[in-house]
Design a protein around this motif. Structure first.
Motif, PDB file in Angstrom:
ATOM      1  N   VAL A  22     -28.939  62.857 -89.767  1.00  0.00           N
ATOM      2  CA  VAL A  22     -29.109  62.964 -91.216  1.00  0.00           C
ATOM      3  C   VAL A  22     -30.593  63.073 -91.542  1.00  0.00           C
ATOM      4  CG1 VAL A  22     -28.638  61.896 -93.440  1.00  0.00           C
ATOM      5  CG2 VAL A  22     -27.044  61.558 -91.532  1.00  0.00           C
ATOM      6  N   ALA A  23     -30.954  64.118 -92.275  1.00  0.00           N
ATOM      7  CA  ALA A  23     -32.321  64.264 -92.765  1.00  0.00           C
ATOM      8  C   ALA A  23     -32.416  63.524 -94.099  1.00  0.00           C
ATOM      9  CB  ALA A  23     -32.651  65.744 -92.951  1.00  0.00           C
ATOM     10  N   LEU A  24     -33.123  62.408 -94.093  1.00  0.00           N
ATOM     11  CA  LEU A  24     -33.120  61.538 -95.267  1.00  0.00           C
ATOM     12  C   LEU A  24     -33.980  62.096 -96.395  1.00  0.00           C
ATOM     13  CD1 LEU A  24     -33.168  57.921 -93.811  1.00  0.00           C
ATOM     14  CD2 LEU A  24     -31.236  59.360 -94.462  1.00  0.00           C
ATOM     15  N   ASP A  25     -33.538  61.808 -97.593  1.00  0.00           N
ATOM     16  CA  ASP A  25     -34.223  62.215 -98.815  1.00  0.00           C
ATOM     17  C   ASP A  25     -34.572  60.961 -99.626  1.00  0.00           C
ATOM     18  OD1 ASP A  25     -35.212  64.111-100.671  1.00  0.00           O
ATOM     19  OD2 ASP A  25     -33.400  63.912-101.874  1.00  0.00           O
ATOM     20  N   SER A  26     -34.794  59.855 -98.931  1.00  0.00           N
ATOM     21  CA  SER A  26     -35.125  58.589 -99.581  1.00  0.00           C
ATOM     22  C   SER A  26     -35.611  57.620 -98.511  1.00  0.00           C
ATOM     23  CB  SER A  26     -33.892  57.989-100.272  1.00  0.00           C
ATOM     24  OG  SER A  26     -32.973  57.494 -99.290  1.00  0.00           O
ATOM     25  N   ARG A  27     -36.074  56.486 -98.931  1.00  0.00           N
ATOM     26  CA  ARG A  27     -36.317  55.388 -98.009  1.00  0.00           C
ATOM     27  C   ARG A  27     -34.978  54.737 -97.674  1.00  0.00           C
ATOM     28  NH1 ARG A  27     -39.600  51.102-101.664  1.00  0.00           N
ATOM     29  NH2 ARG A  27     -39.228  49.701 -99.913  1.00  0.00           N
ATOM     30  N   VAL A  28     -34.945  53.960 -96.604  1.00  0.00           N
ATOM     31  CA  VAL A  28     -33.748  53.190 -96.253  1.00  0.00           C
ATOM     32  C   VAL A  28     -33.936  51.781 -96.790  1.00  0.00           C
ATOM     33  CG1 VAL A  28     -32.240  52.390 -94.415  1.00  0.00           C
ATOM     34  CG2 VAL A  28     -33.442  54.565 -94.163  1.00  0.00           C
ATOM     35  N   ASP A  29     -33.079  51.388 -97.725  1.00  0.00           N
ATOM     36  CA  ASP A  29     -33.154  50.055 -98.319  1.00  0.00           C
ATOM     37  C   ASP A  29     -32.152  49.122 -97.654  1.00  0.00           C
ATOM     38  OD1 ASP A  29     -34.976  50.189-100.836  1.00  0.00           O
ATOM     39  OD2 ASP A  29     -33.744  51.985-100.991  1.00  0.00           O
ATOM     40  N   VAL A  30     -32.499  47.838 -97.598  1.00  0.00           N
ATOM     41  CA  VAL A  30     -31.534  46.815 -97.201  1.00  0.00           C
ATOM     42  C   VAL A  30     -31.011  46.161 -98.464  1.00  0.00           C
ATOM     43  CG1 VAL A  30     -31.090  44.720 -95.896  1.00  0.00           C
ATOM     44  CG2 VAL A  30     -32.741  46.362 -95.045  1.00  0.00           C
ATOM     45  N   GLY A  31     -29.729  46.370 -98.739  1.00  0.00           N
ATOM     46  CA  GLY A  31     -29.114  45.771 -99.905  1.00  0.00           C
ATOM     47  C   GLY A  31     -27.986  44.843 -99.537  1.00  0.00           C
ATOM     48  N   VAL A  32     -27.140  44.545-100.515  1.00  0.00           N
ATOM     49  CA  VAL A  32     -25.962  43.711-100.289  1.00  0.00           C
ATOM     50  C   VAL A  32     -24.755  44.397-100.914  1.00  0.00           C
ATOM     51  CG1 VAL A  32     -27.195  41.517-100.172  1.00  0.00           C
ATOM     52  CG2 VAL A  32     -26.411  42.370-102.387  1.00  0.00           C
ATOM     53  N   VAL A  45     -24.383  51.897 -94.534  1.00  0.00           N
ATOM     54  CA  VAL A  45     -24.009  51.386 -93.215  1.00  0.00           C
ATOM     55  C   VAL A  45     -24.057  49.865 -93.273  1.00  0.00           C
ATOM     56  CG1 VAL A  45     -24.520  51.398 -90.744  1.00  0.00           C
ATOM     57  CG2 VAL A  45     -25.001  53.434 -92.133  1.00  0.00           C
ATOM     58  N   ALA A  46     -22.914  49.230 -93.038  1.00  0.00           N
ATOM     59  CA  ALA A  46     -22.797  47.772 -93.160  1.00  0.00           C
ATOM     60  C   ALA A  46     -22.638  47.151 -91.775  1.00  0.00           C
ATOM     61  CB  ALA A  46     -21.611  47.414 -94.048  1.00  0.00           C
ATOM     62  N   PRO A  47     -23.604  46.366 -91.323  1.00  0.00           N
ATOM     63  CA  PRO A  47     -23.505  45.765 -89.983  1.00  0.00           C
ATOM     64  C   PRO A  47     -22.310  44.833 -89.813  1.00  0.00           C
ATOM     65  CG  PRO A  47     -25.737  45.592 -90.855  1.00  0.00           C
ATOM     66  CD  PRO A  47     -24.867  46.047 -91.983  1.00  0.00           C
ATOM     67  N   ASN A  48     -21.882  44.211 -90.910  1.00  0.00           N
ATOM     68  CA  ASN A  48     -20.797  43.231 -90.824  1.00  0.00           C
ATOM     69  C   ASN A  48     -19.718  43.505 -91.867  1.00  0.00           C
ATOM     70  OD1 ASN A  48     -19.669  40.983 -89.524  1.00  0.00           O
ATOM     71  ND2 ASN A  48     -20.471  39.573 -91.053  1.00  0.00           N
ATOM     72  N   GLY A  49     -19.518  44.784 -92.192  1.00  0.00           N
ATOM     73  CA  GLY A  49     -18.509  45.139 -93.180  1.00  0.00           C
ATOM     74  C   GLY A  49     -19.017  45.007 -94.602  1.00  0.00           C
ATOM     75  N   PHE A  50     -18.158  45.395 -95.568  1.00  0.00           N
ATOM     76  CA  PHE A  50     -18.547  45.440 -96.973  1.00  0.00           C
ATOM     77  C   PHE A  50     -18.041  44.240 -97.776  1.00  0.00           C
ATOM     78  CE2 PHE A  50     -18.916  49.959 -95.800  1.00  0.00           C
ATOM     79  CZ  PHE A  50     -20.187  50.227 -96.284  1.00  0.00           C
ATOM     80  N   VAL A  51     -17.720  43.151 -97.125  1.00  0.00           N
ATOM     81  CA  VAL A  51     -17.381  41.932 -97.843  1.00  0.00           C
ATOM     82  C   VAL A  51     -18.551  41.556 -98.750  1.00  0.00           C
ATOM     83  CG1 VAL A  51     -16.902  39.464 -97.602  1.00  0.00           C
ATOM     84  CG2 VAL A  51     -15.817  41.115 -96.056  1.00  0.00           C
ATOM     85  N   ILE A  52     -18.250  41.116 -99.954  1.00  0.00           N
ATOM     86  CA  ILE A  52     -19.291  40.794-100.931  1.00  0.00           C
ATOM     87  C   ILE A  52     -20.332  39.843-100.327  1.00  0.00           C
ATOM     88  CG2 ILE A  52     -19.778  39.622-103.126  1.00  0.00           C
ATOM     89  CD1 ILE A  52     -17.127  40.706-104.158  1.00  0.00           C
ATOM     90  N   GLY A  53     -21.599  40.220-100.478  1.00  0.00           N
ATOM     91  CA  GLY A  53     -22.704  39.408 -99.986  1.00  0.00           C
ATOM     92  C   GLY A  53     -23.250  39.834 -98.644  1.00  0.00           C
TER      93      GLY A  53
END
Length: 389
Positions: A196-206, A159-167
Motif C-alpha cells: 500500500v502506497a500511503l497517503d497519510s501518516r500511520v496513527d495509533v488509535g483505539v 489494522v488491529a493487533p488484538n481485534g476491534f473490541v472497544i478500547g
C-alpha cells in the motif's frame, strides 16, 4: 576477562512524559548499536594510497526489537490480528501483515558541532504490506483488490493487533495499492501479496465500536485515554453491511465519561449503504480524556460497522505506557528524549552509554503462525556519553 550474555542487556527510554524508564522486559534483542565516525578521503596529488586524515562528524544508531504488547504485560499472537479495508473485512484471506511508520529526521548540526543532530521533525511516511490466500471467486479477495485498485479515491486501512473490541489499539492509515501480485507454485496454495502506497501518516488509535451489527440509536462504551490532548486527531468508520434508509454515527468526547457531558467531536456523513469515511481534526483541536461512538439517527434495520479514533501529540505516560504499541507509535515524531543502554547489564560499575535520541521508524509484523513482533530504529541526537552504572 568477563564475557556476558545478551539476556543481561538493559535499555531505558524516555516515557514521552520526561521520565527515563526501563523497557528491557519488552525486548528480546538489540540487533544493532552502531557508532560511526566520519572519515572522508583526503588524499591529494602525489599520494600513493588513500588517506583519511580528518575526523568528521560522529553519530550513533540503536535498533531494538521485541514482542508487541497492547497493554503492559500482555504479549499478542498474530492470530488475534484483524484488518479492515474500506467496507471489507480481510480476516478470511490474509495471514501476514506489516505496518511501518517513519518520519524524516534531517541533520541540523552547525559549525562547531562534533556530533550529528536531528533537531526538527520532517515528513511522516509509512508502508503497509499484506499476504494471504488468493480467491478468484466473485466478491472475494481478487474482486476486492481489483475494485480498490480501480478506484480513484484512496482507501482506508485499519489494522488491529488484538481485534476491534472497544478500547483495543488500532493502526489507522489512508492509501492506495502500489504493488499487487499473484505468484503461483505447483506445490503450494496460490497466494496474493500487495503493498500500500500511503497517503497519510500511520496513527495509533483505539476502537470505539467492534465489527458487529446494531439496530437502533445507542451510545457505546467510553474509552478512558487517561489525559486530554490538544493537537487534533483522526476518525475512521467502516460500514460492512447496511439495510434501511440512513444512519448517523458520531465520535464524542467527555471529561468524565458521564452521558450528560459528552459532546460531539466528529459527525460522519449520513450513512445510506456500505462504505467508509475518514475525518481529520485540525492540528490544534482539543480532545477530552474520554471518547466514544454513538448512533444518533436510526432510520435503518441493521448496520455492521467499526469506528476508530486516534488522537495526536499525546505525551502522557499513562495514555501510552512505556514499551506498549501506543508508546512506540507515539515515539516516532516525538521530541528528542533520553536513553540509556547497558550491553552487559546495569550492575554498578558496568559500562553504560547514554544520550539524547529520536525514533525514526517503528515496524510491526503480524503473522497468523507467530507472536506479533516489532522493531524500532533510533538515532542519536547529539553527543553520546560513555560512563558506568
Amino acid at each position: 576477562m568477563a564475557k556476558v550474555h545478551g539476556r543481561a542487556s538493559v535499555v531505558k527510554l524516555d516515557d514521552l512524559g520526561g521520565a527515563l524508564i526501563d523497557i528491557s522486559t519488552f525486548l528480546d534483542g538489540v540487533p544493532q548499536f552502531q557508532r560511526t565516525v566520519g572519515r572522508d578521503e583526503t588524499q591529494s596529488f602525489g599520494d600513493e594510497a588513500k588517506r583519511r586524515g580528518v575526523v568528521g562528524l560522529r553519530s550513533a544508531s540503536l535498533g531494538i526489537q521485541g514482542f508487541l504488547q497492547a497493554t503492559s504485560g500482555t504479549k499478542l499472537h498474530g492470530r488475534a490480528s484483524r484488518v479492515l479495508l474500506d467496507e471489507y473485512s480481510l480476516i478470511n484471506y490474509l495471514d501476514q501483515m506489516t505496518v511501518r511508520r517513519s518520519v524524516d529526521l534531517p541533520p541540523t548540526q552547525t559549525f562547531g558541532d562534533a556530533w550529528v543532530e536531528h533537531g526538527i521533525t520532517g515528513l511522516y511516511d509509512g508502508a503497509i504490506s499484506g499476504s494471504g490466500f488468493y480467491d478468484p471467486a466473485a466478491g472475494e479477495i481478487n474482486d476486492i483488490l481489483e475494485a480498490i485498485d480501480a478506484a480513484a479515491a484512496t482507501s482506508l486501512w485499519d489494522v488491529a493487533p488484538n481485534g476491534f473490541v472497544i478500547g483495543q489499539p488500532v493502526d489507522m492509515a489512508r492509501g492506495g495499492l502500489g504493488n499487487w501480485d499473484v505468484p503461483t507454485d505447483e506445490n503450494q496454495p496460490t497466494r496474493t501479496t500487495f503493498d500500500v502506497a500511503l497517503d497519510s501518516r500511520v496513527d495509533v488509535g483505539v476502537s470505539l465500536h467492534d465489527l458487529s451489527a446494531e439496530t437502533a440509536v445507542a451510545s457505546f462504551t467510553g474509552v478512558d485515554e487517561a489525559a486530554a490532548t490538544a493537537l487534533g486527531g483522526v476518525g475512521h468508520i467502516h460500514v460492512t453491511a447496511f439495510s434501511g434508509t440512513n444512519a448517523t454515527v458520531l465520535i464524542q468526547d467527555s471529561v468524565d465519561d458521564t452521558d450528560i457531558n459528552y459532546g460531539t467531536l466528529i459527525t460522519f456523513a449520513s450513512i445510506t449503504g456500505v462504505g467508509k469515511e475518514r475525518v481529520e481534526l485540525g492540528s490544534t483541536a482539543a480532545v477530552k480524556r474520554f471518547v466514544r461512538a454513538r448512533i444518533s439517527v436510526d432510520n435503518f434495520t441493521s448496520m455492521t460497522f467499526v469506528v476508530t479514533f486516534a488522537r495526536r501529540g499525546y505525551t502522557s505516560a499513562t495514555l501510552a505506557p512505556a514499551g506498549t504499541h501506543r508508546f512506540f507509535g507515539g515515539l516516532v515524531g516525538a521530541a528528542a528524549g533520553s536513553f540509556e543502554y547497558g550491553p552487559g547489564g546495569s550492575t554498578s560499575g558496568l559500562a553504560k552509554i547514554l544520550g539524547e535520541c529520536r525514533a525514526s521508524t517503528y515496524e510491526v509484523t503480524y503473522d497468523e503462525n507467530s507472536p506479533t513482533r516489532f522493531k524500532v530504529d533510533i538515532v542519536s541526537d547529539g553527543a553520546l556519553t560513555e560512563t558506568n552504572w
